[in-house]
Scaffold this motif. Structure first.
Motif, PDB file in Angstrom:
ATOM      1  N   ILE A   1      13.479  15.217  -2.643  1.00 10.30           N
ATOM      2  CA  ILE A   1      12.018  15.186  -2.769  1.00 10.30           C
ATOM      3  C   ILE A   1      11.623  14.889  -4.213  1.00 10.30           C
ATOM      4  CG2 ILE A   1       9.929  16.616  -2.680  1.00 10.30           C
ATOM      5  CD1 ILE A   1      10.815  15.626   0.069  1.00 10.30           C
ATOM      6  N   ASN A   2      12.324  15.506  -5.166  1.00  8.95           N
ATOM      7  CA  ASN A   2      12.013  15.252  -6.581  1.00  8.95           C
ATOM      8  C   ASN A   2      12.296  13.805  -6.958  1.00  8.95           C
ATOM      9  OD1 ASN A   2      11.147  17.849  -7.079  1.00  8.95           O
ATOM     10  ND2 ASN A   2      13.121  18.541  -7.839  1.00  8.95           N
ATOM     11  N   GLU A   3      13.371  13.248  -6.422  1.00  9.78           N
ATOM     12  CA  GLU A   3      13.748  11.876  -6.755  1.00  9.78           C
ATOM     13  C   GLU A   3      12.812  10.857  -6.109  1.00  9.78           C
ATOM     14  OE1 GLU A   3      17.421   8.690  -6.111  1.00  9.78           O
ATOM     15  OE2 GLU A   3      17.555  10.660  -5.166  1.00  9.78           O
ATOM     16  N   LEU A   4      12.576  11.005  -4.827  1.00 11.18           N
ATOM     17  CA  LEU A   4      11.836   9.989  -4.088  1.00 11.18           C
ATOM     18  C   LEU A   4      10.334  10.242  -4.056  1.00 11.18           C
ATOM     19  CD1 LEU A   4      14.310   9.484  -1.099  1.00 11.18           C
ATOM     20  CD2 LEU A   4      14.193   8.222  -3.260  1.00 11.18           C
TER      21      LEU A   4
ATOM     22  N   THR B   1      15.850  19.492  -2.209  1.00 12.89           N
ATOM     23  CA  THR B   1      14.890  19.518  -3.319  1.00 12.89           C
ATOM     24  C   THR B   1      15.105  18.318  -4.234  1.00 12.89           C
ATOM     25  OG1 THR B   1      14.771  21.928  -3.249  1.00 12.89           O
ATOM     26  CG2 THR B   1      14.055  20.873  -5.284  1.00 12.89           C
ATOM     27  N   ASN B   2      16.362  18.014  -4.524  1.00 14.44           N
ATOM     28  CA  ASN B   2      16.661  16.858  -5.367  1.00 14.44           C
ATOM     29  C   ASN B   2      16.080  15.581  -4.762  1.00 14.44           C
ATOM     30  OD1 ASN B   2      18.157  18.675  -6.868  1.00 14.44           O
ATOM     31  ND2 ASN B   2      20.145  17.846  -6.288  1.00 14.44           N
TER      32      ASN B   2
ATOM     33  N   LEU C   1      32.552  22.836  -7.562  1.00 17.95           N
ATOM     34  CA  LEU C   1      33.523  22.565  -8.618  1.00 17.95           C
ATOM     35  C   LEU C   1      32.873  22.737  -9.993  1.00 17.95           C
ATOM     36  CD1 LEU C   1      35.165  19.397  -7.049  1.00 17.95           C
ATOM     37  CD2 LEU C   1      35.991  21.755  -6.923  1.00 17.95           C
ATOM     38  N   ASN C   2      32.089  23.807 -10.106  1.00 19.07           N
ATOM     39  CA  ASN C   2      31.385  24.161 -11.335  1.00 19.07           C
ATOM     40  C   ASN C   2      30.375  23.116 -11.799  1.00 19.07           C
ATOM     41  OD1 ASN C   2      32.597  26.707 -11.581  1.00 19.07           O
ATOM     42  ND2 ASN C   2      34.420  25.751 -12.430  1.00 19.07           N
ATOM     43  N   GLN C   3      29.962  22.254 -10.897  1.00 19.87           N
ATOM     44  CA  GLN C   3      28.875  21.312 -11.203  1.00 19.87           C
ATOM     45  C   GLN C   3      27.589  21.902 -10.643  1.00 19.87           C
ATOM     46  OE1 GLN C   3      29.978  17.666  -9.325  1.00 19.87           O
ATOM     47  NE2 GLN C   3      31.384  17.082 -10.955  1.00 19.87           N
ATOM     48  N   ASN C   4      26.578  21.968 -11.455  1.00 15.10           N
ATOM     49  CA  ASN C   4      25.289  22.504 -11.014  1.00 15.10           C
ATOM     50  C   ASN C   4      24.470  21.367 -10.422  1.00 15.10           C
ATOM     51  OD1 ASN C   4      26.188  24.884 -12.134  1.00 15.10           O
ATOM     52  ND2 ASN C   4      25.164  24.529 -14.060  1.00 15.10           N
ATOM     53  N   LYS C   5      24.413  21.316  -9.107  1.00 21.73           N
ATOM     54  CA  LYS C   5      23.751  20.203  -8.449  1.00 21.73           C
ATOM     55  C   LYS C   5      22.393  20.563  -7.869  1.00 21.73           C
ATOM     56  CE  LYS C   5      26.976  19.300  -5.637  1.00 21.73           C
ATOM     57  NZ  LYS C   5      28.311  19.598  -5.262  1.00 21.73           N
TER      58      LYS C   5
ATOM     59  N   PHE D   1      25.841  11.704  -2.494  1.00 17.86           N
ATOM     60  CA  PHE D   1      24.383  11.707  -2.641  1.00 17.86           C
ATOM     61  C   PHE D   1      23.929  12.939  -3.425  1.00 17.86           C
ATOM     62  CE2 PHE D   1      24.232   9.038   1.365  1.00 17.86           C
ATOM     63  CZ  PHE D   1      23.662   7.924   0.777  1.00 17.86           C
ATOM     64  N   TRP D   2      24.566  14.073  -3.175  1.00 14.97           N
ATOM     65  CA  TRP D   2      24.192  15.316  -3.839  1.00 14.97           C
ATOM     66  C   TRP D   2      24.423  15.214  -5.350  1.00 14.97           C
ATOM     67  CZ3 TRP D   2      26.495  20.563  -1.731  1.00 14.97           C
ATOM     68  CH2 TRP D   2      25.721  21.640  -2.179  1.00 14.97           C
ATOM     69  N   ARG D   3      25.522  14.575  -5.721  1.00 14.39           N
ATOM     70  CA  ARG D   3      25.833  14.414  -7.160  1.00 14.39           C
ATOM     71  C   ARG D   3      24.940  13.374  -7.825  1.00 14.39           C
ATOM     72  NH1 ARG D   3      31.099  14.336  -5.198  1.00 14.39           N
ATOM     73  NH2 ARG D   3      31.201  12.089  -5.433  1.00 14.39           N
ATOM     74  N   ASN D   4      24.696  12.249  -7.127  1.00 13.21           N
ATOM     75  CA  ASN D   4      24.080  11.086  -7.758  1.00 13.21           C
ATOM     76  C   ASN D   4      22.645  10.809  -7.357  1.00 13.21           C
ATOM     77  OD1 ASN D   4      26.516  10.444  -9.081  1.00 13.21           O
ATOM     78  ND2 ASN D   4      27.262   9.457  -7.232  1.00 13.21           N
ATOM     79  N   GLY D   5      22.203  11.343  -6.246  1.00  5.68           N
ATOM     80  CA  GLY D   5      20.885  11.010  -5.731  1.00  5.68           C
ATOM     81  C   GLY D   5      20.945   9.796  -4.817  1.00  5.68           C
ATOM     82  N   TYR D   6      19.868   9.565  -4.115  1.00  7.27           N
ATOM     83  CA  TYR D   6      19.812   8.473  -3.139  1.00  7.27           C
ATOM     84  C   TYR D   6      19.773   7.108  -3.822  1.00  7.27           C
ATOM     85  CZ  TYR D   6      18.192   5.510   0.659  1.00  7.27           C
ATOM     86  OH  TYR D   6      18.081   4.511   1.583  1.00  7.27           O
ATOM     87  N   GLU D   7      18.864   6.939  -4.756  1.00  3.44           N
ATOM     88  CA  GLU D   7      18.667   5.625  -5.383  1.00  3.44           C
ATOM     89  C   GLU D   7      19.891   5.163  -6.166  1.00  3.44           C
ATOM     90  OE1 GLU D   7      16.173   3.531  -4.983  1.00  3.44           O
ATOM     91  OE2 GLU D   7      14.915   4.874  -3.792  1.00  3.44           O
ATOM     92  N   THR D   8      20.533   6.072  -6.882  1.00  2.00           N
ATOM     93  CA  THR D   8      21.681   5.712  -7.726  1.00  2.00           C
ATOM     94  C   THR D   8      22.921   5.404  -6.897  1.00  2.00           C
ATOM     95  OG1 THR D   8      20.807   7.116  -9.459  1.00  2.00           O
ATOM     96  CG2 THR D   8      23.104   6.512  -9.654  1.00  2.00           C
TER      97      THR D   8
END
Length: 187
Positions: A110-113, A107-108, A98-102, A20-27
């Motif tokens: 709230i921004n997504e939904l 916050t992600n 793993l050097n991915q800026n998530k 979920f952290w990488r892709n978001g809830y909807e995706t």
């Protein structure tokens, strides 16, 4: 007789949290969750009720990790405002995997939904934000006894932290460092 679970809930939820952290809830689809968690849809629904149930447990898992890694360290520090500043730097490190800026999962979300965020999910996020804000207030009290000033500073820090969360997904470390330094120059 109920079936015996062949998995450890905490482990599968942690894997779901990272997805979920990488892709978001909807995706994130149920099929993606099955693959990532290593369990079938029946087991997922039996244990967590729905995709939303998995997500809420993932949010709780994230909050627990952030509590231990970030908030507990802040609370145990005796350095006042410098402890909050360190929290900001620690947050940037925590938001990378793993050097991915998530950024921040909360916050992600709230921004997504946005305004469509489910009440249960919003409540989980707000409880954590209030916990962080209250921790900031405690540290700010070491600098100023003025409640009104402390409230304004806590609000400023929370909004700045949200900006840092979004910015951490796209800017270089040196730019984030400059932002953090600027936030605390204005405090």
């Amino acid at each position: 007789m109920p079936r015996k679970k062949n998995f450890i809930e905490e482990e599968v939820i942690e894997r779901a949290m990272y997805l979920f952290w990488r892709n978001g809830y909807e995706t994130t689809s149920v099929r993606m969750l099955e693959k990532e968690m290593g369990i079938n849809q029946f087991s997922m629904y039996s244990s967590f009720g729905s995709k939303e149930g998995v997500f809420i447990e993932s949010i709780k898992c994230y909050k627990k990790k952030a509590q231990v890694t970030l908030v507990d360290k802040l609370k145990s520090s005796s350095k006042g405002v410098l402890a909050i500043k360190q929290y900001f730097y620690d947050f940037v490190s925590f938001s990378k995997d793993l050097n991915q800026n998530k950024g921040c999962l909360l916050t992600n979300t709230i921004n997504e939904l946005g305004e469509n965020t489910d009440t249960k999910i919003r409540n989980e996020i707000m409880k954590f934000a209030l916990n962080v804000r209250n921790s900031f207030i405690e540290k700010l009290k070491t600098n100023s006894p003025d409640e009104q000033t402390i409230e304004k500073q806590a609000n400023y820090l929370m909004v700045s932290l949200q900006g840092l969360s979004v910015s951490s997904k796209m800017f270089e470390q040196s730019q984030l460092d400059d932002f953090i330094e600027s936030v605390f120059e204005r405090l």
